[in-house]
Design a protein around this motif. Structure first.
Motif, PDB file in Angstrom:
ATOM      1  N   GLU A 152       0.804  -1.237   0.000  1.00 45.89           N
ATOM      2  CA  GLU A 152       0.000   0.000   0.000  1.00 45.89           C
ATOM      3  C   GLU A 152       0.830   1.278   0.000  1.00 45.89           C
ATOM      4  O   GLU A 152       0.389   2.318   0.518  1.00 45.89           O
TER       5      GLU A 152
ATOM      6  N   ILE B  50      -1.095  -2.817  -4.414  1.00 44.97           N
ATOM      7  CA  ILE B  50      -2.523  -2.854  -4.090  1.00 44.97           C
ATOM      8  C   ILE B  50      -2.913  -4.136  -3.342  1.00 44.97           C
ATOM      9  O   ILE B  50      -3.629  -4.093  -2.352  1.00 44.97           O
ATOM     10  N   HIS B  51      -2.454  -5.277  -3.882  1.00 44.76           N
ATOM     11  CA  HIS B  51      -3.024  -6.554  -3.425  1.00 44.76           C
ATOM     12  C   HIS B  51      -2.149  -7.366  -2.476  1.00 44.76           C
ATOM     13  O   HIS B  51      -2.654  -8.274  -1.821  1.00 44.76           O
TER      14      HIS B  51
ATOM     15  N   THR C 274     -10.728  -6.944  -7.580  1.00 47.52           N
ATOM     16  CA  THR C 274     -10.982  -6.968  -6.138  1.00 47.52           C
ATOM     17  C   THR C 274     -10.289  -5.771  -5.484  1.00 47.52           C
ATOM     18  O   THR C 274     -10.018  -5.781  -4.286  1.00 47.52           O
ATOM     19  N   ALA C 275      -9.982  -4.741  -6.302  1.00 48.97           N
ATOM     20  CA  ALA C 275      -9.209  -3.601  -5.798  1.00 48.97           C
ATOM     21  C   ALA C 275      -9.996  -2.806  -4.756  1.00 48.97           C
ATOM     22  O   ALA C 275     -11.223  -2.713  -4.810  1.00 48.97           O
ATOM     23  N   SER C 276      -9.251  -2.208  -3.825  1.00 46.91           N
ATOM     24  CA  SER C 276      -9.852  -1.408  -2.750  1.00 46.91           C
ATOM     25  C   SER C 276     -10.271  -0.039  -3.284  1.00 46.91           C
ATOM     26  O   SER C 276      -9.881   0.363  -4.383  1.00 46.91           O
ATOM     27  N   ASP C 277     -11.060   0.681  -2.483  1.00 45.88           N
ATOM     28  CA  ASP C 277     -11.461   2.046  -2.859  1.00 45.88           C
ATOM     29  C   ASP C 277     -10.228   2.924  -3.052  1.00 45.88           C
ATOM     30  O   ASP C 277     -10.186   3.766  -3.942  1.00 45.88           O
ATOM     31  N   LYS C 278      -9.223   2.705  -2.203  1.00 42.64           N
ATOM     32  CA  LYS C 278      -7.991   3.514  -2.291  1.00 42.64           C
ATOM     33  C   LYS C 278      -7.312   3.284  -3.641  1.00 42.64           C
ATOM     34  O   LYS C 278      -6.860   4.225  -4.289  1.00 42.64           O
ATOM     35  N   ALA C 279      -7.275   2.040  -4.053  1.00 40.85           N
ATOM     36  CA  ALA C 279      -6.663   1.702  -5.348  1.00 40.85           C
ATOM     37  C   ALA C 279      -7.441   2.364  -6.478  1.00 40.85           C
ATOM     38  O   ALA C 279      -6.850   2.871  -7.439  1.00 40.85           O
ATOM     39  N   ARG C 280      -8.753   2.383  -6.350  1.00 39.99           N
ATOM     40  CA  ARG C 280      -9.586   3.005  -7.396  1.00 39.99           C
ATOM     41  C   ARG C 280      -9.367   4.511  -7.444  1.00 39.99           C
ATOM     42  O   ARG C 280      -9.344   5.110  -8.514  1.00 39.99           O
TER      43      ARG C 280
ATOM     44  N   GLY D 123      -7.852  -0.668 -10.658  1.00 34.39           N
ATOM     45  CA  GLY D 123      -9.008  -1.452 -10.281  1.00 34.39           C
ATOM     46  C   GLY D 123      -9.991  -1.626 -11.412  1.00 34.39           C
ATOM     47  O   GLY D 123     -11.173  -1.865 -11.191  1.00 34.39           O
TER      48      GLY D 123
END
Lengths: 121, 137
Positions: free
Chosen positions: B11, B53-54, B94-100, B105
């Motif tokens: 992250e 991210i993952h 399956t990306a997080s909101d932060k990644a988006r 994502g």
């Protein structure tokens, strides 16, 4: 279409210019996206005459352009880069602009001017 | 022959892409032609972003052999890809909101990496994921 003509038409202001000569360079293609994965997946050819149009004003839009050898980014919706990202952009030798137009409006103007969609070979 | 090893932190969105930038500079200095250089850079960047991210973090190894084989190895320490087939399907994410928020994502990462790589192999378990990419100069 020269960068200078395009920028005038969309009322763009300069965020950073690395090379003034690039303003007279002809650009033919535009890729409009806020998702950089899409840009990375879909821009495969003519990257030196492609403009990235995005509302994503952060380091990842700069990195994406760097990987694709794109030298010009136009940020829509009046987006600005942070000071940190602007310093990164200077290192990367980009020409960066911002317009208050939305992505839809800016795309429409550029399309009417004869710009084509960037894509595959 | 060139061998470089880079660490990637979980992250670490601020530095995400720095390793790919360094690797692209090395390949540019070796005068790798534009189209091939872009393919390698895009694959490397997507894989580095995936790691940020993952994964829990990991290392990227760049190896360029005397006979011009460019080998990029991405090794993380988990948690692994639950459904590898789904991850290889364009649009699955399956990306997080932060990644988006960072512009990722779209579910194009692994499919795009596979598309631009001459050799592509991915292995994953809960212990970690290994992504092996190669190109011949």
């Amino acid at each position: 279409m020269s960068a200078r003509e395009l920028l005038k038409k969309i009322g763009a202001r300069t965020l950073y210019t690395f090379n003034e000569e690039l303003l007279d360079k002809e650009y033919q293609f535009v890729f409009a996206a806020d998702l950089m994965s899409d840009a990375l997946a879909m821009i495969n050819a003519n990257t030196d005459s492609t403009i990235l149009l995005t509302g994503l004003a952060n380091a990842q839009s700069l990195r994406t352009a760097e990987m694709l050898d794109i030298s010009m980014i136009i940020y829509v919706r009046g987006k600005q880069l942070s000071e940190t990202d602007l310093e990164l952009a200077k290192e990367m030798e980009f020409n960066l602009f911002s317009t208050n137009l939305t992505m839809f409006e800016c795309s429409g103007v550029l399309y009417q001017m004869g710009m084509k969609a960037a894509g595959n070979d | 022959m060139i061998k470089e090893i880079y660490k990637v932190e979980r992250e670490d969105f601020i530095n995400a892409g720095k390793v790919s930038s360094k690797i692209k500079t090395i390949l540019k200095e070796l005068q790798v032609p534009g189209a091939l250089l872009r393919k390698i850079a895009v694959a490397c960047y997507e894989a580095e972003i995936n790691m940020v991210i993952h994964s829990y973090g990991g290392i990227i190894t760049l190896h360029i052999s005397e006979d011009g084989l460019v080998h990029l190895l991405f090794e993380d320490t988990g948690p692994g890809i639950k459904d590898l087939n789904a991850a290889l399907t364009p649009g699955f994410s399956t990306a997080s909101d932060k990644a988006r928020e960072m512009g990722f994502g779209a579910g194009m990462g692994l499919p795009n990496i596979r598309r631009v790589s001459e050799f592509f192999d991915v292995k994953s378990s809960s212990e970690g994921t290994t992504l092996d990419l190669r190109w011949q100069l």
